[in-house]
Design a protein around this motif. Structure first.
Motif, PDB file in Angstrom:
ATOM      1  N   ASP A 189       0.855  -1.185   0.000  1.00 49.21           N
ATOM      2  CA  ASP A 189       0.000   0.000   0.000  1.00 49.21           C
ATOM      3  C   ASP A 189       0.888   1.231   0.000  1.00 49.21           C
ATOM      4  N   LEU A 190       0.455   2.255  -0.706  1.00 50.90           N
ATOM      5  CA  LEU A 190       1.196   3.509  -0.723  1.00 50.90           C
ATOM      6  C   LEU A 190       0.525   4.491   0.230  1.00 50.90           C
ATOM      7  N   ARG A 191       1.265   4.910   1.220  1.00 50.66           N
ATOM      8  CA  ARG A 191       0.683   5.771   2.253  1.00 50.66           C
ATOM      9  C   ARG A 191       1.344   7.149   2.294  1.00 50.66           C
ATOM     10  N   ALA A 192       2.131   7.471   1.304  1.00 45.34           N
ATOM     11  CA  ALA A 192       2.754   8.796   1.260  1.00 45.34           C
ATOM     12  C   ALA A 192       1.739   9.837   0.791  1.00 45.34           C
ATOM     13  N   GLY A 193       2.062  11.091   1.016  1.00 48.13           N
ATOM     14  CA  GLY A 193       1.142  12.150   0.608  1.00 48.13           C
ATOM     15  C   GLY A 193       1.777  13.529   0.672  1.00 48.13           C
ATOM     16  N   ILE A 194       0.976  14.512   0.322  1.00 48.37           N
ATOM     17  CA  ILE A 194       1.363  15.922   0.377  1.00 48.37           C
ATOM     18  C   ILE A 194       0.234  16.687   1.051  1.00 48.37           C
ATOM     19  N   ARG A 195       0.597  17.599   1.953  1.00 49.52           N
ATOM     20  CA  ARG A 195      -0.425  18.420   2.604  1.00 49.52           C
ATOM     21  C   ARG A 195       0.094  19.839   2.759  1.00 49.52           C
ATOM     22  N   GLY A 196      -0.812  20.727   3.128  1.00 53.02           N
ATOM     23  CA  GLY A 196      -0.432  22.113   3.357  1.00 53.02           C
ATOM     24  C   GLY A 196      -1.661  22.988   3.443  1.00 53.02           C
ATOM     25  N   THR A 197      -1.447  24.271   3.365  1.00 55.71           N
ATOM     26  CA  THR A 197      -2.540  25.243   3.372  1.00 55.71           C
ATOM     27  C   THR A 197      -2.278  26.277   2.288  1.00 55.71           C
ATOM     28  N   VAL A 198      -3.339  26.963   1.891  1.00 56.48           N
ATOM     29  CA  VAL A 198      -3.208  28.063   0.941  1.00 56.48           C
ATOM     30  C   VAL A 198      -3.706  29.342   1.606  1.00 56.48           C
ATOM     31  N   SER A 199      -3.170  30.445   1.155  1.00 60.35           N
ATOM     32  CA  SER A 199      -3.575  31.752   1.694  1.00 60.35           C
ATOM     33  C   SER A 199      -3.691  32.753   0.541  1.00 60.35           C
ATOM     34  N   PRO A 200      -4.829  33.434   0.472  1.00 61.25           N
ATOM     35  CA  PRO A 200      -6.007  33.324   1.346  1.00 61.25           C
ATOM     36  C   PRO A 200      -6.842  32.091   1.025  1.00 61.25           C
ATOM     37  N   ALA A 201      -7.517  31.584   2.044  1.00 60.60           N
ATOM     38  CA  ALA A 201      -8.339  30.388   1.869  1.00 60.60           C
ATOM     39  C   ALA A 201      -9.462  30.615   0.874  1.00 60.60           C
ATOM     40  N   ALA A 202      -9.889  31.869   0.738  1.00 58.83           N
ATOM     41  CA  ALA A 202     -11.009  32.182  -0.151  1.00 58.83           C
ATOM     42  C   ALA A 202     -10.696  31.887  -1.617  1.00 58.83           C
ATOM     43  N   ALA A 203      -9.424  31.687  -1.966  1.00 62.01           N
ATOM     44  CA  ALA A 203      -9.069  31.378  -3.354  1.00 62.01           C
ATOM     45  C   ALA A 203      -9.567  29.993  -3.769  1.00 62.01           C
ATOM     46  N   LEU A 204      -9.769  29.101  -2.802  1.00 65.40           N
ATOM     47  CA  LEU A 204     -10.287  27.754  -3.041  1.00 65.40           C
ATOM     48  C   LEU A 204      -9.629  27.088  -4.262  1.00 65.40           C
ATOM     49  N   PRO A 205      -8.317  26.960  -4.269  1.00 61.75           N
ATOM     50  CA  PRO A 205      -7.663  26.445  -5.474  1.00 61.75           C
ATOM     51  C   PRO A 205      -7.830  24.941  -5.671  1.00 61.75           C
ATOM     52  N   GLN A 206      -7.757  24.552  -6.932  1.00 64.50           N
ATOM     53  CA  GLN A 206      -7.538  23.152  -7.258  1.00 64.50           C
ATOM     54  C   GLN A 206      -6.038  22.926  -7.198  1.00 64.50           C
ATOM     55  N   ILE A 207      -5.639  21.759  -6.691  1.00 58.12           N
ATOM     56  CA  ILE A 207      -4.217  21.473  -6.484  1.00 58.12           C
ATOM     57  C   ILE A 207      -3.869  20.193  -7.236  1.00 58.12           C
TER      58      ILE A 207
END
Length: 281
Positions: A189-207
């Protein structure tokens, strides 16, 4: 990573990819992702080129033909010696229904060959692989919803290629070597990943998290939530380019939201890489 020719035959069809670039929504419904990678234990040749034509996946405890899945891919000839010393090639990455896998069957064509240390080409005869295929049994290969499962095929050149004992210089080059594939399968199983935050949150980006592979870009996507947080799970180890695309526009009184790109993002096995805060202004 080099191929000998892109080619009429190719890609360790290992569980083939329906298209060279595949996007998978990490928030998507009841599906898994199946990857097949190839690596090699070195041998005493300059090149070892396998002509791989197709791959079947056999589902656990199901023997009727409807339960054998032939995966879509473009055959290729692949030099396995390009993938030694920790390198591996992503051959297949596709969405797959959750469940248990019992066997992978690899069908080889007649055009496999080696380049010896003398610089000469020697065709490989594949008595066990041309008709019924090379059967690779799987143990505890269970695909779960919204997770990525990887099959790593470790091809042992030294054990797989046998020289005929009675062959001598001047004999037909096509008769020197036999190919009897010895392939160790590592399932995980692959359990690696990427996380974080964006600013401003209101941009609601696709990543988008994008990794280069021999099949072309492999892309996994998600969206930031209302707090600006995001996480993409089920990634294979590798180096990624992470792209951010705002889905909304900023109020006229504020700076415009902009696309952003993070390059050289290293993801390692079983770890989640934290990118911190990414600005959308």
């Amino acid at each position: 990573m080099s191929f000998n020719r892109l080619f009429p035959f190719a890609c360790f069809a290992l569980l083939g990819l329906a298209s060279c670039s595949k996007e998978s929504d990490s928030n998507g419904a009841e599906s898994s992702k199946l990857e097949v990678r190839l690596m090699d234990a070195p041998g005493d040749f300059r090149s070892v080129v396998l002509d791989v034509r197709q791959i079947e996946v056999h589902l656990k405890k199901e023997k009727d033909a409807e339960k054998l899945r032939l995966l879509t891919f473009t055959p290729q000839a692949i030099n396995v010696l390009d993938y030694v010393n920790g390198k591996s090639a992503l051959l297949v990455s596709e969405d797959f229904a959750p469940g248990d896998l019992d066997e992978v069957r690899l069908l080889l064509g007649p055009n496999s060959y080696v380049i010896g240390r003398d610089g000469q080409r020697y065709d490989l005869k594949t008595p066990s692989g041309q008709s019924s295929g090379v059967k690779l049994k799987l143990d505890k290969a269970s695909l779960r919803e919204r997770e990525t499962f990887q099959l790593l095929l470790d091809f042992d050149v030294a054990k797989s290629i046998k020289e005929r004992g009675n062959w001598k210089s001047g004999d037909d080059k096509k008769e020197r070597y036999l190919l009897k594939p010895v392939i160790r399968v590592v399932a995980q199983d692959l359990r690696a990943g990427i996380r974080g935050t964006v600013s401003p949150a209101a941009a609601l980006p696709q990543i988008l998290a994008i990794r280069s592979t021999v099949l072309g870009p492999d892309t996994v996507s998600t969206s930031a939530d209302a707090s600006g947080a995001y996480q993409i799970n089920g990634l294979a180890a590798g180096t990624y380019r992470v792209e951010f695309f705002p889905s909304t526009t900023a109020p006229t009184t504020l700076p415009a939201y902009r696309n952003n790109v993070r390059t050289g993002v290293v993801v390692t096995n079983d770890n989640v890489t934290d990118l911190g805060t990414t600005s959308q202004n």
